[in-house]
Enzyme design. Structure first.
Site, PDB file in Angstrom:
ATOM      1  CG  ASP A   1      -1.792  -1.151   1.399  1.00 29.91           C
ATOM      2  OD1 ASP A   1      -1.533  -2.176   0.743  1.00 29.91           O
ATOM      3  OD2 ASP A   1      -2.741  -1.069   2.192  1.00 29.91           O
TER       4      ASP A   1
ATOM      5  CD  GLN B   1      -6.745  -5.109  -4.494  1.00 32.30           C
ATOM      6  OE1 GLN B   1      -6.987  -5.578  -3.390  1.00 32.30           O
ATOM      7  NE2 GLN B   1      -5.727  -4.321  -4.705  1.00 32.30           N
TER       8      GLN B   1
ATOM      9  CD  GLU C   1      -5.249  -9.719  -0.955  1.00 29.73           C
ATOM     10  OE1 GLU C   1      -6.279  -9.732  -0.242  1.00 29.73           O
ATOM     11  OE2 GLU C   1      -4.177  -9.188  -0.593  1.00 29.73           O
TER      12      GLU C   1
END
Length: 786
Positions: free
Chosen positions: A368, A590, A494
């Protein structure tokens, strides 16, 4: 269910504050996050200070953690062995106020008026409550809080009490060791939440207190880190405390006094924290560390002044202004405020996924920080960006060891960590995300490109690029088809794990290899450089010729489509379905391929980006808070203004509206970094790491304008967008260079100086959406329909 945006009576829209004007029970944990204060090193949650009125109060220090041996039900070679978890440090934000024998609390007392706020322009938390006491007195309490910046380990608290008649007051100021209080382990039901330790974590070393002063020190049971705190009190009345009590889990200073009508009693509480690792020289039981904490104490007024001075300077370069959108403006400034609180004084350390606002994700550092936070830091606080990269560089010895453990060369950085060791017990969605190596290389390359830091490459950058490149060529292989393949990896998404040739991973590895091969460095042999170049140029990029779309991995297009009749109550999928159910379906947590096309924008055509967006956006659940911002950026580039604004707004209110249901555990800091990128890279269309800095704006039609500043190679660039034009200028003075800067706006090169240059912009047409051949029908998910 929305929170802030749904009740503007309770949460009025103010441009420079987050305000709660009515107390309503039930949202305490979320609001403790939203009203938290921090400086990147020290953070205190925005809990009410009275006992019983908080849900998950606490104070944290970045990197202060406990470790334990991970017990795998079925062990295997190379599994992560050491768990790491951020520790609740002893919490000083505790006051009990009793008036004429009645303890005041929001849960039990009669509240006549209530108002609290956190001021983005000063960093000060303030809470004012007016109480109707059973004795007939009307009492007003005012609390203020701030954290230090020059004194980054300092916290200042102030309590003021006044009444409309003479009252008897009993006020207790406490320090509570919350880490060792009995509490539920929420991670059993939600892996996103922090777990708890079974045994005692903080072992007392030094406990001393007298006359309103406390000097305390503890050591963690396993990691052997030490923390000390010094606490001093000052009161506006004459006299000494009624008592000072010291204990390992709760210490207190008590004042018993009369408060006359119309007069205000004021109590200032200053706190200083110091952390250190244990050394062989530590034989004084923590006394010297407590003395260090005492030496660092500063008055409450000085802490306020430091906070106000910091934010006065911060907003001159970090503010992003949106014209004609007050609710969005408030939310944007809250996000930018959170970015400052997570990074400003972190020092040479990582940035936890929740900053220092909560214990979520165990306080770990992920990719991140490189992909979502370092763009913001690089262009607003380049010194801070360098320190984050320095912290990664310090992990290289452990990363080299980890690489050997997984039979690759170079360095393999941990997917999630605090101390440099891999802490992800689920390798499929952890260690297999090798793409963190490219994220670190990408952030290093961007920092060097944008900052002009002449020493960075020699000190840090070359090592990071070279060691990660060596990892990639040993992880991948040249196949029979002559292409370079990388197998057995997990990309950012994921919901598909341990796949072959994940497009994002391969695209970013290609960048990594090219950047390393371009280095002039004595440590790179000619043959090694040749292999890197060949691997990059022959990198396998899965493509589906039937759909004319780049495939997320080699097998993604063969998977069964997800059943989109799945009820909303079954999302996020990770909490409701076994991973194997998710892995065998075409569904994304995502943005993955879309993210690759944003970060490596030069490598894909406009048509390729549009078709990828059109294909993947509808099958992306947004179960990850990292997704909406990226989807919005690419929607803006493609030309889908309405979709871009929708994704941006969703990202903007992830925490403010608690839309993912876990804001209680801390701010989603990477998402707030994504907000900055959404504005600068999405709506302003900035792209970097090419020949020059580029802008291709996509200002929403509903907005009057968008303006911000960027630090670029020693210059401060001012960017102002309005409908139909972009204005660029260099801000001179304050140490910034006035040397002209070449910038490309769409297809035109402009030389920017101190004189504002305005470039007209044509409206970007909305392209027709892609039309795909029909996919095979799904067999359905009986488990969902049951």
């Amino acid at each position: 269910m929305a929170l802030i945006s749904s009740d503007r009576l309770r949460f009025p829209c103010e441009p420079w504050k987050l305000v709660e004007s009515i107390h309503v029970p039930g949202d305490e944990g979320t609001l403790e996050t939203l009203f938290a204060l921090g400086n990147g090193h020290l953070g205190v949650r925005g809990a009410h200070s009275t006992r019983g009125d908080g849900e998950l109060p606490g104070t944290f220090i970045n990197g202060f953690h406990e470790i334990w041996d991970i017990k795998h039900a079925e062990n295997a070679y190379g599994f992560a062995r050491t768990g790491q978890r951020i520790v609740y440090v002893p919490d000083a934000n505790n006051f009990t106020v009793s008036i004429d024998g009645e303890p005041l609390s929001l849960a039990e007392s009669t509240v006549l008026d209530y108002h609290r706020s956190v001021d983005f322009s000063t960093g000060v938390y303030e809470e004012t409550t007016t109480w109707a006491c059973r004795s007939g007195a009307t009492v007003t309490t005012v609390e203020r809080r701030a954290v230090g910046f020059d004194s980054r380990g300092c916290l200042g608290l102030e309590l003021s009490v006044s009444a409309d008649r003479d009252v008897s007051a009993d006020i207790v100021s406490g320090v509570v060791n919350r880490q060792d209080q009995p509490v539920e382990d929420h991670s059993v039901h939600d892996p996103r939440r922090s777990g708890r330790h079974a045994g005692r974590v903080l072992l007392p070393l030094h406990l001393q207190g007298a006359d309103g002063s406390l000097r305390l020190a503890w050591e963690t049971s396993e990691s052997r880190q030490r923390i000390a705190m010094a606490v001093d009190h000052w009161i506006s009345a004459e006299g000494q405390p009624f008592e000072t009590v010291v204990a390992e889990d709760e210490s207190s200073v008590r004042y018993v006094l009369a408060i006359n009508s119309g007069e205000a009693f004021r109590l200032e509480k200053t706190v200083s924290y110091v952390v250190a690792g244990r050394t062989l020289a530590d034989d004084d039981g923590g006394e010297s560390l407590a003395a260090d904490a005492e030496a660092n104490l500063v008055p409450f007024s000085e802490i306020l002044a430091q906070s106000q001075a910091h934010y006065s300077q911060y907003w001159t370069t970090a503010d992003v202004a949106i014209g004609g959108q007050p609710e969005l403006q408030q939310a944007v400034r809250w996000a930018l405020f959170q970015l400052a609180q997570a990074t400003a004084r972190a020092g040479v350390a990582g940035i936890p996924a929740k900053g220092v606002s909560g214990s979520g994700y165990e306080g770990h550092y992920f990719w991140d920080q490189e992909v979502y936070l370092l763009p913001y830091l690089t262009y607003t606080n380049p010194d801070g960006a360098r320190k984050v990269l320095e912290s990664r560089h310090a992990m290289l010895p452990d990363a080299r060891v980890r690489a050997k453990e997984l039979s690759v060369d170079g360095a393999l950085f941990p997917w999630r960590t605090i101390n440099g060791l891999e802490a992800s017990a689920y390798y499929a969605a952890g260690t297999a995300q090798f793409h963190i190596a490219a994220a670190i290389a990408f952030a290093a390359n961007r920092y060097e490109w944008a900052s002009g830091d002449a020493s960075f490459r020699a000190d840090i950058g070359a090592d990071l690029l070279i060691e990660t490149a060596r990892m990639w060529v040993s992880l991948g292989f040249f196949g029979k088809d002559g292409l370079f393949h990388i197998h057995g990896v997990t990309g950012p998404d994921e919901y598909t794990a341990v796949v072959n040739d994940n497009l994002y991973t391969n695209v970013m590895a290609r960048f990594n290899l090219r950047a390393a091969a371009a280095l002039e460095h004595e440590g790179i042999a000619d043959t090694e450089r040749l292999v890197w170049r060949q691997a990059a140029e022959r990198m396998s990029l899965p493509y589906d010729p039937h759909l004319e779309v780049f495939s997320q991995d080699n097998d993604f297009m063969t998977l069964e489509p997800w059943d989109w009749n799945t009820p909303k109550s079954k999302y996020p999928l990770l909490l409701n379905f076994h991973p194997l159910v998710i892995y065998r379906h075409q569904v994304l947590k995502q943005a993955d391929t879309v993210l690759a096309m944003f970060l490596q924008w030069q490598d894909f055509s406009a048509e390729e980006k549009q078709r990828a967006f059109d294909f993947y956006d509808p099958i992306t659940t947004g179960d990850s808070t990292l997704s909406a911002c990226v989807q919005g950026i690419m929607a803006a580039e493609v030309g889908y203004g309405d979709v871009a604004l929708k994704h941006f707004t969703e990202a903007l209110f992830i925490d403010l509206d608690n839309s993912h249901g876990n804001t209680i555990d801390g701010v989603h800091i990477a998402s707030t970094g994504g907000i900055w990128s959404s504005l600068v890279c999405g709506f302003a269309g900035m792209r970097d790491q090419g020949e020059v800095l580029r802008f291709d704006p996509r200002l929403p039609v509903e907005w009057e304008g968008l303006s911000f500043r960027l630090k670029v190679r020693g210059r401060l660039l001012s960017v102002e967008l309005v409908q139909g034009s972009i204005a660029l200028a260099l801000v001179t003075g304050s140490g910034y260079s006035d040397e002209p800067l070449l910038i490309r706006v769409r297809d035109h090169d402009v030389t920017v100086s101190a004189d504002t240059i305005t470039v007209p912009l044509d409206t970007v047409p909305v392209p027709p959406p892609s039309i795909f051949p029909s996919v095979f029908p799904t067999a359905g998910l009986p488990i969902v329909r049951a």
